[in-house]
Motif scaffolding. Structure first.
Motif, PDB file in Angstrom:
ATOM      1  N   ASP A  21       0.840  -1.005  -0.156  1.00  8.71           N
ATOM      2  CA  ASP A  21      -0.043   0.034  -0.061  1.00  8.71           C
ATOM      3  C   ASP A  21       0.859   1.122   0.033  1.00  8.71           C
ATOM      4  O   ASP A  21       1.165   1.988   1.041  1.00  8.71           O
ATOM      5  CB  ASP A  21      -0.915  -0.025   1.157  1.00  8.71           C
ATOM      6  CG  ASP A  21      -2.040  -1.064   0.975  1.00  8.71           C
ATOM      7  OD1 ASP A  21      -2.444  -1.303  -0.042  1.00  8.71           O
ATOM      8  OD2 ASP A  21      -2.281  -1.979   1.940  1.00  8.71           O
ATOM      9  N   LYS A  43       1.114  -8.007  -2.997  1.00  2.67           N
ATOM     10  CA  LYS A  43      -0.374  -7.577  -3.392  1.00  2.67           C
ATOM     11  C   LYS A  43      -0.025  -6.235  -3.735  1.00  2.67           C
ATOM     12  O   LYS A  43       0.466  -5.261  -3.024  1.00  2.67           O
ATOM     13  CB  LYS A  43      -1.346  -7.736  -2.205  1.00  2.67           C
ATOM     14  CG  LYS A  43      -2.694  -7.196  -2.355  1.00  2.67           C
ATOM     15  CD  LYS A  43      -3.605  -7.473  -1.305  1.00  2.67           C
ATOM     16  CE  LYS A  43      -3.797  -6.292  -0.448  1.00  2.67           C
ATOM     17  NZ  LYS A  43      -4.463  -5.370  -0.745  1.00  2.67           N
ATOM     18  N   ARG A 190      -2.235  -9.149  12.652  1.00  2.00           N
ATOM     19  CA  ARG A 190      -1.728  -8.365  13.470  1.00  2.00           C
ATOM     20  C   ARG A 190      -0.680  -9.287  14.265  1.00  2.00           C
ATOM     21  O   ARG A 190      -1.240 -10.324  14.918  1.00  2.00           O
ATOM     22  CB  ARG A 190      -2.548  -7.387  14.142  1.00  2.00           C
ATOM     23  CG  ARG A 190      -3.428  -6.375  13.624  1.00  2.00           C
ATOM     24  CD  ARG A 190      -2.449  -5.493  13.108  1.00  2.00           C
ATOM     25  NE  ARG A 190      -2.932  -4.416  12.321  1.00  2.00           N
ATOM     26  CZ  ARG A 190      -2.881  -4.522  10.886  1.00  2.00           C
ATOM     27  NH1 ARG A 190      -2.410  -5.608  10.284  1.00  2.00           N
ATOM     28  NH2 ARG A 190      -3.490  -3.411  10.115  1.00  2.00           N
ATOM     29  N   GLN A 198      -8.075  -1.757  11.563  1.00  2.00           N
ATOM     30  CA  GLN A 198      -8.490  -3.087  11.400  1.00  2.00           C
ATOM     31  C   GLN A 198      -9.147  -3.354  12.810  1.00  2.00           C
ATOM     32  O   GLN A 198      -8.723  -3.254  13.998  1.00  2.00           O
ATOM     33  CB  GLN A 198      -7.310  -3.893  11.036  1.00  2.00           C
ATOM     34  CG  GLN A 198      -6.793  -3.825   9.702  1.00  2.00           C
ATOM     35  CD  GLN A 198      -7.652  -4.440   8.655  1.00  2.00           C
ATOM     36  OE1 GLN A 198      -8.767  -4.736   8.914  1.00  2.00           O
ATOM     37  NE2 GLN A 198      -6.956  -4.540   7.448  1.00  2.00           N
ATOM     38  N   GLY A 218       0.014  -6.070   5.640  1.00  2.00           N
ATOM     39  CA  GLY A 218       0.348  -4.819   5.224  1.00  2.00           C
ATOM     40  C   GLY A 218       1.367  -4.096   6.263  1.00  2.00           C
ATOM     41  O   GLY A 218       2.607  -4.488   6.341  1.00  2.00           O
ATOM     42  N   ARG A 219       0.707  -3.095   6.845  1.00  2.00           N
ATOM     43  CA  ARG A 219       1.601  -2.321   7.884  1.00  2.00           C
ATOM     44  C   ARG A 219       2.475  -3.034   8.809  1.00  2.00           C
ATOM     45  O   ARG A 219       3.536  -2.451   8.971  1.00  2.00           O
ATOM     46  CB  ARG A 219       0.620  -1.408   8.473  1.00  2.00           C
ATOM     47  CG  ARG A 219      -0.084  -0.254   7.617  1.00  2.00           C
ATOM     48  CD  ARG A 219      -1.260   0.490   7.977  1.00  2.00           C
ATOM     49  NE  ARG A 219      -2.434  -0.497   8.072  1.00  2.00           N
ATOM     50  CZ  ARG A 219      -3.631  -0.190   8.278  1.00  2.00           C
ATOM     51  NH1 ARG A 219      -3.865   1.199   9.035  1.00  2.00           N
ATOM     52  NH2 ARG A 219      -4.513  -1.093   8.371  1.00  2.00           N
TER      53      ARG A 219
HETATM   54  O1  C5P Z   1      -1.941  -2.912   6.513  1.00  2.00           O
HETATM   55  P1  C5P Z   1      -3.002  -4.135   6.909  1.00  2.00           P
HETATM   56  O2  C5P Z   1      -2.374  -5.258   7.180  1.00  2.00           O
HETATM   57  O3  C5P Z   1      -4.231  -3.690   7.421  1.00  2.00           O
HETATM   58  O4  C5P Z   1      -3.461  -4.059   5.262  1.00  2.00           O
HETATM   59  C1  C5P Z   1      -4.328  -5.227   4.940  1.00  2.00           C
HETATM   60  C2  C5P Z   1      -4.283  -5.311   3.290  1.00  2.00           C
HETATM   61  O5  C5P Z   1      -5.586  -5.972   3.134  1.00  2.00           O
HETATM   62  C3  C5P Z   1      -4.707  -3.724   2.828  1.00  2.00           C
HETATM   63  O6  C5P Z   1      -4.198  -3.652   1.516  1.00  2.00           O
HETATM   64  C4  C5P Z   1      -6.347  -3.810   2.618  1.00  2.00           C
HETATM   65  O7  C5P Z   1      -6.837  -3.037   1.664  1.00  2.00           O
HETATM   66  C5  C5P Z   1      -6.471  -5.594   2.379  1.00  2.00           C
HETATM   67  N1  C5P Z   1      -8.018  -5.831   2.658  1.00  2.00           N
HETATM   68  C6  C5P Z   1      -8.252  -5.732   3.945  1.00  2.00           C
HETATM   69  N2  C5P Z   1      -9.772  -6.236   4.074  1.00  2.00           N
HETATM   70  C7  C5P Z   1     -10.204  -6.771   3.035  1.00  2.00           C
HETATM   71  C8  C5P Z   1      -9.928  -7.123   1.789  1.00  2.00           C
HETATM   72  C9  C5P Z   1      -8.485  -6.338   1.588  1.00  2.00           C
HETATM   73  O8  C5P Z   1      -7.804  -5.347   4.664  1.00  2.00           O
HETATM   74  N3  C5P Z   1     -11.566  -7.436   3.551  1.00  2.00           N
END
Ligand code: C5P
Length: 239
Positions: A21, A43, A190, A198, A218-219
């Motif tokens: 992201d 991704k 996490r 989240q 992601g993060r």
């Molecule tokens: O940073 P984080 O771990 O929250 O990133 C989660 C990734 O998964 C982001 O790219 C978000 O757009 C994607 N995603 C999500 N929930 C969904 C589908 C995709 O968090 N239901």
């Protein structure tokens, strides 16, 4: 060779998908330089694809990474089928669509890629993890979320899709009902409890034990001081 990448941590079939992201190509390539295709897949979502498109995806694939193109298609069958065909021609590993686009849309997508060698795996978004029952009610769906998720996952499977993207908290029931080969791709992972956007989170090992096939992270990785260290640690925790 980086000492972190000894044989014991290299996993040629890593179940971690790092969510890129980032706002542009420069910051993305800068970050990816520190990763290794033996430790993760990548991704590319709407933000990065809108900014940098196909050429960036191809650069990442040239570096050996499998790409989950997360554009969540939701359109008429002909349009979604054509988009999936283009993803197949690019050599994309996984792409996705909203199951609420309906059975005919999913069937058209599955048919469009069926004859490609190494075709992309197609997965369906059931109910976005950002939605609660009140949000569903507002758009006219008066069913408990779990029931709705299972209903849409079953429709996706019957229509020829390979799996779903859903919360890890739904993985257990989906794994039981959908069988071993159905792909469960789960975001909301996490390492420790964080106070961010989240809500329905799980740790990597909890998600794998619940039946997740791949973890979208992601993060916790992209914002870590040393992303490679974190990636190695997560790979080890789920071996
Ligand atoms: O940073 P984080 O771990 O929250 O990133 C989660 C990734 O998964 C982001 O790219 C978000 O757009 C994607 N995603 C999500 N929930 C969904 C589908 C995709 O968090 N239901």
């Amino acid at each position: 060779m980086n000492p972190l990448l000894s044989d014991s941590v290299i996993n040629h079939d890593s179940r971690i998908i790092v969510a890129l992201d980032f706002p542009d190509e420069k910051s993305t390539l800068n970050f990816v330089r520190n990763l290794n295709p033996n430790l993760c897949r990548l991704k590319v979502g709407k933000e990065l694809f809108t900014a940098s498109g196909r050429s960036l995806v191809e650069k990442l694939m040239t570096q050996g990474f499998d790409i989950f193109l997360d554009l969540k298609y939701h359109d008429i069958p002909n349009t979604v089928a054509a988009a999936c065909r283009t993803a197949a021609e690019m050599g994309i590993w996984i792409t996705d669509m909203h199951t609420m686009g309906g059975r005919r849309m999913m069937e058209a997508a599955a048919n469009a890629v069926a004859n490609y060698r190494n075709r992309p795996k197609l997965i369906g978004v059931t109910v976005l993890t950002s939605m609660e029952e009140g949000d569903l009610a507002e758009i006219g769906i008066n069913r408990p979320i779990n029931e709705m998720v299972l209903h849409l996952a079953q429709m996706a499977q019957q229509s020829g899709l390979d799996g779903t993207v859903s919360s890890a908290q739904e993985a257990k029931i989906l794994r039981q009902k959908m069988g071993d080969s159905f792909l469960l791709v789960t975001p909301g992972i996490r390492l420790v409890s964080l106070n961010d956007d989240q809500r329905r989170t799980m740790t990597p090992i909890e998600a794998i034990r619940a039946g997740a096939s791949y973890l979208v992270i992601g993060r916790p990785i992209t914002r870590a001081e040393n992303p490679l260290d974190v990636l190695v640690q997560i790979n080890q925790s789920i071996m």
